[in-house]
Scaffold this motif. Structure first.
Motif, mmCIF file in Angstrom:
data_model
loop_
_atom_site.group_PDB
_atom_site.id
_atom_site.type_symbol
_atom_site.label_atom_id
_atom_site.label_comp_id
_atom_site.label_asym_id
_atom_site.label_seq_id
_atom_site.Cartn_x
_atom_site.Cartn_y
_atom_site.Cartn_z
ATOM 1 N N ASP A 316 -19.098 8.285 18.987
ATOM 2 C CA ASP A 316 -18.156 9.460 19.202
ATOM 3 C C ASP A 316 -16.546 9.199 18.947
ATOM 4 O O ASP A 316 -15.959 8.287 19.508
ATOM 5 C CB ASP A 316 -18.220 9.748 20.884
ATOM 6 N N LEU A 317 -16.318 9.771 18.181
ATOM 7 C CA LEU A 317 -14.695 9.600 17.454
ATOM 8 C C LEU A 317 -14.091 9.880 18.686
ATOM 9 O O LEU A 317 -12.698 9.390 18.687
ATOM 10 C CB LEU A 317 -14.472 10.355 16.272
ATOM 11 N N ALA A 318 -13.949 11.285 19.413
ATOM 12 C CA ALA A 318 -12.923 11.498 20.402
ATOM 13 C C ALA A 318 -12.883 10.601 21.453
ATOM 14 O O ALA A 318 -11.838 10.274 21.881
ATOM 15 C CB ALA A 318 -13.301 12.873 21.001
ATOM 16 N N MET A 319 -13.850 10.049 21.944
ATOM 17 C CA MET A 319 -13.884 9.000 22.989
ATOM 18 C C MET A 319 -13.252 7.743 22.555
ATOM 19 O O MET A 319 -12.478 6.946 23.306
ATOM 20 C CB MET A 319 -15.378 8.597 23.348
ATOM 21 N N LEU A 320 -13.560 7.411 21.125
ATOM 22 C CA LEU A 320 -12.989 6.369 20.824
ATOM 23 C C LEU A 320 -11.449 6.302 20.478
ATOM 24 O O LEU A 320 -10.630 5.448 20.894
ATOM 25 C CB LEU A 320 -13.475 5.872 19.456
ATOM 26 N N LEU A 321 -11.095 7.595 20.251
ATOM 27 C CA LEU A 321 -9.426 7.700 20.078
ATOM 28 C C LEU A 321 -8.904 7.709 21.341
ATOM 29 O O LEU A 321 -7.665 7.177 21.726
ATOM 30 C CB LEU A 321 -9.412 9.124 19.321
ATOM 31 N N ASN A 322 -9.382 8.172 22.506
ATOM 32 C CA ASN A 322 -9.073 8.170 23.907
ATOM 33 C C ASN A 322 -8.764 6.937 24.226
ATOM 34 O O ASN A 322 -7.857 6.549 25.121
ATOM 35 C CB ASN A 322 -9.863 9.162 24.614
ATOM 36 N N ALA A 323 -9.901 6.096 24.106
ATOM 37 C CA ALA A 323 -9.911 4.673 24.691
ATOM 38 C C ALA A 323 -8.706 3.765 23.893
ATOM 39 O O ALA A 323 -8.032 2.882 24.713
ATOM 40 C CB ALA A 323 -11.372 4.177 24.250
#
Length: 507
Positions: A316-323
């Motif tokens: 999940d790219l969006a979750m990685l960016l947020n983390a």
């Protein structure tokens, strides 16, 4: 010792080590001659034979030795236990051996060196079978990876086999390299072959790992003595990335992906990257002097492999960016600068840096949290197997992620957003200045590295019309009296460097 390869080396295929050779290693291990066992495994090292034998997981034994904490004081070099008397029975010998089990720094170092050369010799698939993982099954074009906790294996009768089951109990490789996961004083807490747990083992499992209260101590994501093992893991995943790139044209490591917990349905993209990020940022924040410089570089390699997972739709790219964004907004500006400086300049990495800077700038402008919350004690999610009636999606055979095109209007808007000096944290403003600098340099470098067919004409227009130069002036403009002198100097330096670099774009 010479081993007949039978022509398998030319085909790149590996086969299990013969029963005779596995028996030799088992015998040496059961006798407690650990240094001799390491030497024997090194001599048997061959690209044709899998060192992780079935049913005896020798590499897991070596991994345990490599992760064993060194003694505070120098210990005798001998690997054999020191017995003052001859036991009267085998059971008493085992009890005496268990009480005196200890490793010298020489044995620990030899085990770490063996892991390193095995990564160079054998395939990632054969070596990764010794690593704890969350599994990776049912995905087209990817290897079937089964969690080692579910494998029915005969670990052997040696004391080392009993102790190395601690590796098998872990959920991922990030867990085994944490501080105090393997301890010198806890060897009696490991279950025996019968599967029954001792009272001390049960008591240990009920204790909270993260101690709170007066000490506020949290285990380090990477133990001081575990950095050589982490280096071997990074090399292992990098080797698999190259194999995947040559086979499928996508650079990422499936076994690295298997270290990320599966989603609750076991069919969606994986997202829980807290453990690998903990290890990566811990390495990057080591003091930059002497040998620790290597650890900082190790953290950068580690981040690169995590970024490469964004090449596939199964993370999940969006979750990685947020983390990652949440962590960047709580790191010192000099650490943030080191991270972006050390990251590779590949298209995948530049694309990720662009999205990360844009997300971080938007997050900080919205008043998002700038400090990480205290880590909470929790169990990592276990994968839930899909139902038997589940039908694979149409995209199950597709590995590559299709990235959307860059929207330069949104990029310029985020880049030229006004800077605020009202935040009480003095590090917020330098952090934003660095993010803006690396934001646009990543965009420009990505466009410069692209082929003529891939370059966006809109970017060329923005640069040549002077629109980018105006945005740079606005982006680094600070209120005159309310901004610290250091921030003004930093803004002027970054503005000058970016203006100089941008003059060479689209020439």
């Amino acid at each position: 010792m010479a081993i007949q390869t039978s022509g398998l080396a030319e085909t790149g295929r590996e086969r299990e080590m013969s029963v005779y050779l596995r028996g030799l290693v088992d015998t040496v291990l059961e006798e407690g001659n650990l240094d001799s066992a390491i030497t024997l495994l090194d001599r048997l090292r061959n690209p044709v034979y899998k060192p992780y034998g079935t049913p005896r997981p020798h590499i897991r034994h070596v991994l345990y030795l490599a992760l064993f904490p060194p003694p505070v004081t120098e210990a005798p070099a001998s690997s054999a236990p020191i017995l003052d008397t001859i036991p009267s029975s085998p059971s008493k010998f085992a009890a005496k051996y268990r009480q005196s089990f200890s490793l010298s720094p020489v044995i620990i170092g030899n085990a770490q060196n063996l892991l390193r050369v095995l990564v160079q010799t054998n395939s990632p698939e054969s070596l990764s079978r010794a690593l704890p993982n969350y599994g990776l099954t049912g995905i087209a074009n990817l290897p079937e990876i089964e969690p080692i906790a579910e494998k029915d294996e005969d670990d052997g009768e040696s004391e080392l086999a009993r102790l190395s089951r601690r590796i098998k109990d872990a959920r991922s490789c990030w867990e085994i390299i944490t501080e105090n996961y393997i301890r010198r004083e806890s060897i009696d807490d490991v279950p025996t072959n019968s599967g029954r747990k001792s009272k001390r083992r049960v008591a240990a499992e009920t204790k909270v790992t993260f101690t709170r209260g007066e000490s506020e101590h949290l285990p380090r994501p990477v133990a001081d003595h575990a950095f050589p093992v982490l280096d071997s893991l990074v090399a292992l995943f990098e080797k698999e990335e190259l194999i995947m790139s040559s086979k499928h044209g996508i650079r990422f490591s499936p076994h690295f992906l298997a270290q990320v917990p599966a989603s609750r349905t076991a069919s969606g993209a994986r997202w829980d990257v807290a453990a690998p990020l903990d290890a990566a940022f811990y390495c990057l924040q080591q003091p930059a002097h002497a040998i620790l410089d290597l650890f900082v570089l190790q953290g950068a390699h580690y981040c690169r492999q995590l970024i490469n997972l964004t090449n596939t739709i199964h993370l999940d790219l969006a979750m990685l960016l947020n983390a990652v964004s949440n962590r960047l907004l709580s790191t010192p500006p000099e650490v943030l600068q080191s991270i972006f400086t050390l990251l590779p300049r590949s298209a995948t990495s530049l694309r990720f840096q662009i999205a990360l800077c844009q997300s971080s700038l938007a997050h900080s402008s919205d008043g998002g949290p700038r400090s990480r919350p205290r880590p909470q004690v929790r169990n990592a999610p276990r994968p839930v197997p899909p139902s038997k009636d589940a039908v694979p999606s149409k995209d199950s055979s597709t590995l590559a992620r299709k990235f959307p095109p860059l929207h330069f209007a949104d990029i310029l808007q985020a880049f030229s957003s006004p800077l605020s000096t009202s935040d009480p944290d003095p590090l917020v403003l330098p952090r934003k200045l660095h993010l803006k600098f690396f934001f646009v340099t990543a965009v420009g470098e990505m466009q410069e590295n692209a082929t003529p067919e891939e370059r966006d004409p809109e970017w060329r227009r923005i640069v040549q019309s002077g629109e980018l130069a105006k945005a740079i002036d606005v982006a680094f403009e600070l209120p005159g009296k309310s901004s610290p002198v250091e921030s003004h100097a930093l803004a002027e330096d970054l503005k000058a460097m970016l203006s100089l670099v941008s003059t060479g774009w689209c020439q």
